[in-house]
Design an enzyme around this catalytic site. Structure first.
Site, PDB file in Angstrom:
ATOM      1  N   GLU A   9       0.851  -1.186   0.000  1.00 49.25           N
ATOM      2  CA  GLU A   9       0.000   0.000   0.000  1.00 49.25           C
ATOM      3  C   GLU A   9       0.888   1.238   0.000  1.00 49.25           C
ATOM      4  O   GLU A   9       1.772   1.382   0.850  1.00 49.25           O
ATOM      5  CB  GLU A   9      -0.919   0.032   1.228  1.00 49.25           C
ATOM      6  N   LEU A  10       0.640   2.126  -0.946  1.00 55.12           N
ATOM      7  CA  LEU A  10       1.364   3.396  -1.022  1.00 55.12           C
ATOM      8  C   LEU A  10       0.457   4.488  -0.461  1.00 55.12           C
ATOM      9  O   LEU A  10      -0.541   4.850  -1.066  1.00 55.12           O
ATOM     10  CB  LEU A  10       1.729   3.711  -2.479  1.00 55.12           C
ATOM     11  N   ARG A  11       0.800   5.004   0.728  1.00 53.77           N
ATOM     12  CA  ARG A  11       0.027   6.055   1.367  1.00 53.77           C
ATOM     13  C   ARG A  11       0.561   7.411   0.916  1.00 53.77           C
ATOM     14  O   ARG A  11       1.461   7.980   1.532  1.00 53.77           O
ATOM     15  CB  ARG A  11       0.096   5.897   2.889  1.00 53.77           C
ATOM     16  N   ARG A  41      -5.322   9.398   1.550  1.00 57.00           N
ATOM     17  CA  ARG A  41      -6.363   9.562   2.565  1.00 57.00           C
ATOM     18  C   ARG A  41      -6.467  11.008   3.064  1.00 57.00           C
ATOM     19  O   ARG A  41      -5.468  11.599   3.488  1.00 57.00           O
ATOM     20  CB  ARG A  41      -6.059   8.638   3.747  1.00 57.00           C
ATOM     21  N   HIS A 100     -14.259   4.351   7.388  1.00 64.30           N
ATOM     22  CA  HIS A 100     -13.489   4.247   8.629  1.00 64.30           C
ATOM     23  C   HIS A 100     -14.265   4.912   9.765  1.00 64.30           C
ATOM     24  O   HIS A 100     -14.683   6.067   9.649  1.00 64.30           O
ATOM     25  CB  HIS A 100     -12.121   4.911   8.495  1.00 64.30           C
ATOM     26  N   LYS A 127     -14.382  -2.061   1.871  1.00 64.42           N
ATOM     27  CA  LYS A 127     -13.523  -1.975   3.046  1.00 64.42           C
ATOM     28  C   LYS A 127     -14.264  -1.265   4.169  1.00 64.42           C
ATOM     29  O   LYS A 127     -14.749  -0.149   3.992  1.00 64.42           O
ATOM     30  CB  LYS A 127     -12.220  -1.224   2.752  1.00 64.42           C
ATOM     31  N   ARG A 168      -7.172  -8.411  12.884  1.00 66.01           N
ATOM     32  CA  ARG A 168      -6.090  -8.286  11.912  1.00 66.01           C
ATOM     33  C   ARG A 168      -5.414  -9.633  11.650  1.00 66.01           C
ATOM     34  O   ARG A 168      -4.899  -9.872  10.568  1.00 66.01           O
ATOM     35  CB  ARG A 168      -5.074  -7.256  12.402  1.00 66.01           C
ATOM     36  N   SER A 189      -0.021   2.607  10.025  1.00 63.46           N
ATOM     37  CA  SER A 189      -0.954   3.543   9.403  1.00 63.46           C
ATOM     38  C   SER A 189      -2.320   3.520  10.069  1.00 63.46           C
ATOM     39  O   SER A 189      -3.223   4.250   9.667  1.00 63.46           O
ATOM     40  CB  SER A 189      -1.108   3.223   7.913  1.00 63.46           C
ATOM     41  N   GLN A 193      -1.827  -1.678  14.519  1.00 60.93           N
ATOM     42  CA  GLN A 193      -1.490  -2.474  13.331  1.00 60.93           C
ATOM     43  C   GLN A 193      -0.206  -3.269  13.621  1.00 60.93           C
ATOM     44  O   GLN A 193       0.792  -2.696  14.043  1.00 60.93           O
ATOM     45  CB  GLN A 193      -1.265  -1.535  12.150  1.00 60.93           C
TER      46      GLN A 193
END
Length: 304
Positions: A9-11, A41, A100, A127, A168, A189, A193
């Site tokens: 994942e590229l944030r 985001r 979220h 998601k 998770r 992130s 996590q």
């Protein structure tokens, strides 16, 4: 990430000085060792981006054009983004529409309604990320995952913070599309996590499936426990299809009544729940009862 992950994942919102036209071609240059999930985001959904939507949409569309395999957009602006794309989404790119909730985990009915809203956008993958106020909240997310698996709806369903940690690790057991791990501690992130290395090496996540039995240690606090390291290695060494996780529990009786299916096969119990565990048992070994009584007598004598 290529040392263990299946995709990266590229944030983009966390990249200082990020310039889409300059940086995305470098980030997504092929050949790549992993598929890419691109996320940009906004602050209002827990990210770092504080600008207008249009530049963000332009960056996400550019990522698609450059071959990103996944792009994540928030439910609140999903219809707006899809209209912005004007049907130009490449066939090899899957659109994740996400929601979220950083306050709580809604009821089962509310989660089902949210699921339907996300599906109605035309998302390729749903998601939903919520927050646990107690560990029993996670059971509602597991129910949504199982429902989606039966309906063949790809879903990422996770519950944030320490009380939601088990979501998770156990997502592949209940049909989750993927889970997230950080490259190292301190680079998370989202709250609580795990690292990708712990998911793979401690929890053996690649071996977890629908038939995996769940064991764990009940406590509060419990994150410091080394029991998952010990037991998961023992399970691996004997070839047992099982995983051992930490359960951060506030109300033991409520926890045990919620996670009572045969999938949850056994628990260790540490402070402060040992006396409550005795009260929750159908049967108590006489030696354990004597030890408990002796402990209570000692505590009373210390009080005096």
């Amino acid at each position: 990430a290529a040392l263990g992950a299946d995709l990266a994942e590229l944030r983009l919102d966390r990249l200082a000085g990020f310039a889409p036209r300059r940086d995305l071609p470098a980030l997504l240059a092929k050949p790549r060792t992993l598929p890419a999930l691109v996320t940009y985001r906004p602050k209002w959904e827990g990210g770092e981006y504080e600008g207008d939507d249009e530049p963000r949409f332009e960056a996400l569309q550019l990522a698609m054009e450059l071959g990103a395999e996944y792009v994540d957009i928030e439910l609140k602006v999903a219809d707006k983004f899809i209209k912005f794309m004007s049907g130009k989404k490449p066939e090899n790119c899957k659109l994740i529409v996400s929601s979220h909730n950083y306050d709580n985990t809604p009821s089962a009915e509310e989660l089902a309604s949210l699921l339907a809203q996300i599906q109605a956008t035309g998302a390729d993958i749903v998601k939903i990320a919520t927050t646990a106020t107690e560990i029993v909240d996670v059971s509602r997310m597991f129910q949504i995952l199982v429902h989606c698996q039966e309906k063949q709806v790809p879903i990422i369903g996770l519950v944030m913070n320490d009380r939601g940690f088990i979501s998770r690790v156990l997502c592949p057991k209940f049909g989750g599309y993927l889970t997230f791990g950080s490259l190292e501690k301190g680079k998370e992130s989202a709250p609580s996590q795990p690292t990708a290395a712990d998911l793979i090496n401690v929890y053996n996540i690649r071996q977890i499936g629908p038939d995996t039995k769940v064991f764990g240690i009940i406590g509060n606090p419990v994150g410091h426990s080394k029991s998952p390291i010990l037991h998961n290695e023992a399970f691996r060494s004997v070839g047992l299809n099982a995983v051992y996780v930490p359960f951060l529990v506030d109300d033991l009786a409520k926890f045990l009544s919620t996670y009572s299916s045969p999938d949850f096969a056994g628990f260790s119990c540490t402070i402060p729940h040992k006396e409550a565990a005795v009260r929750c048992c159908d049967e108590v070994d006489p030696i354990a009862r004597v030890i408990s009584s002796s402990l209570l007598l000692l505590l009373h004598s210390l009080d005096c």
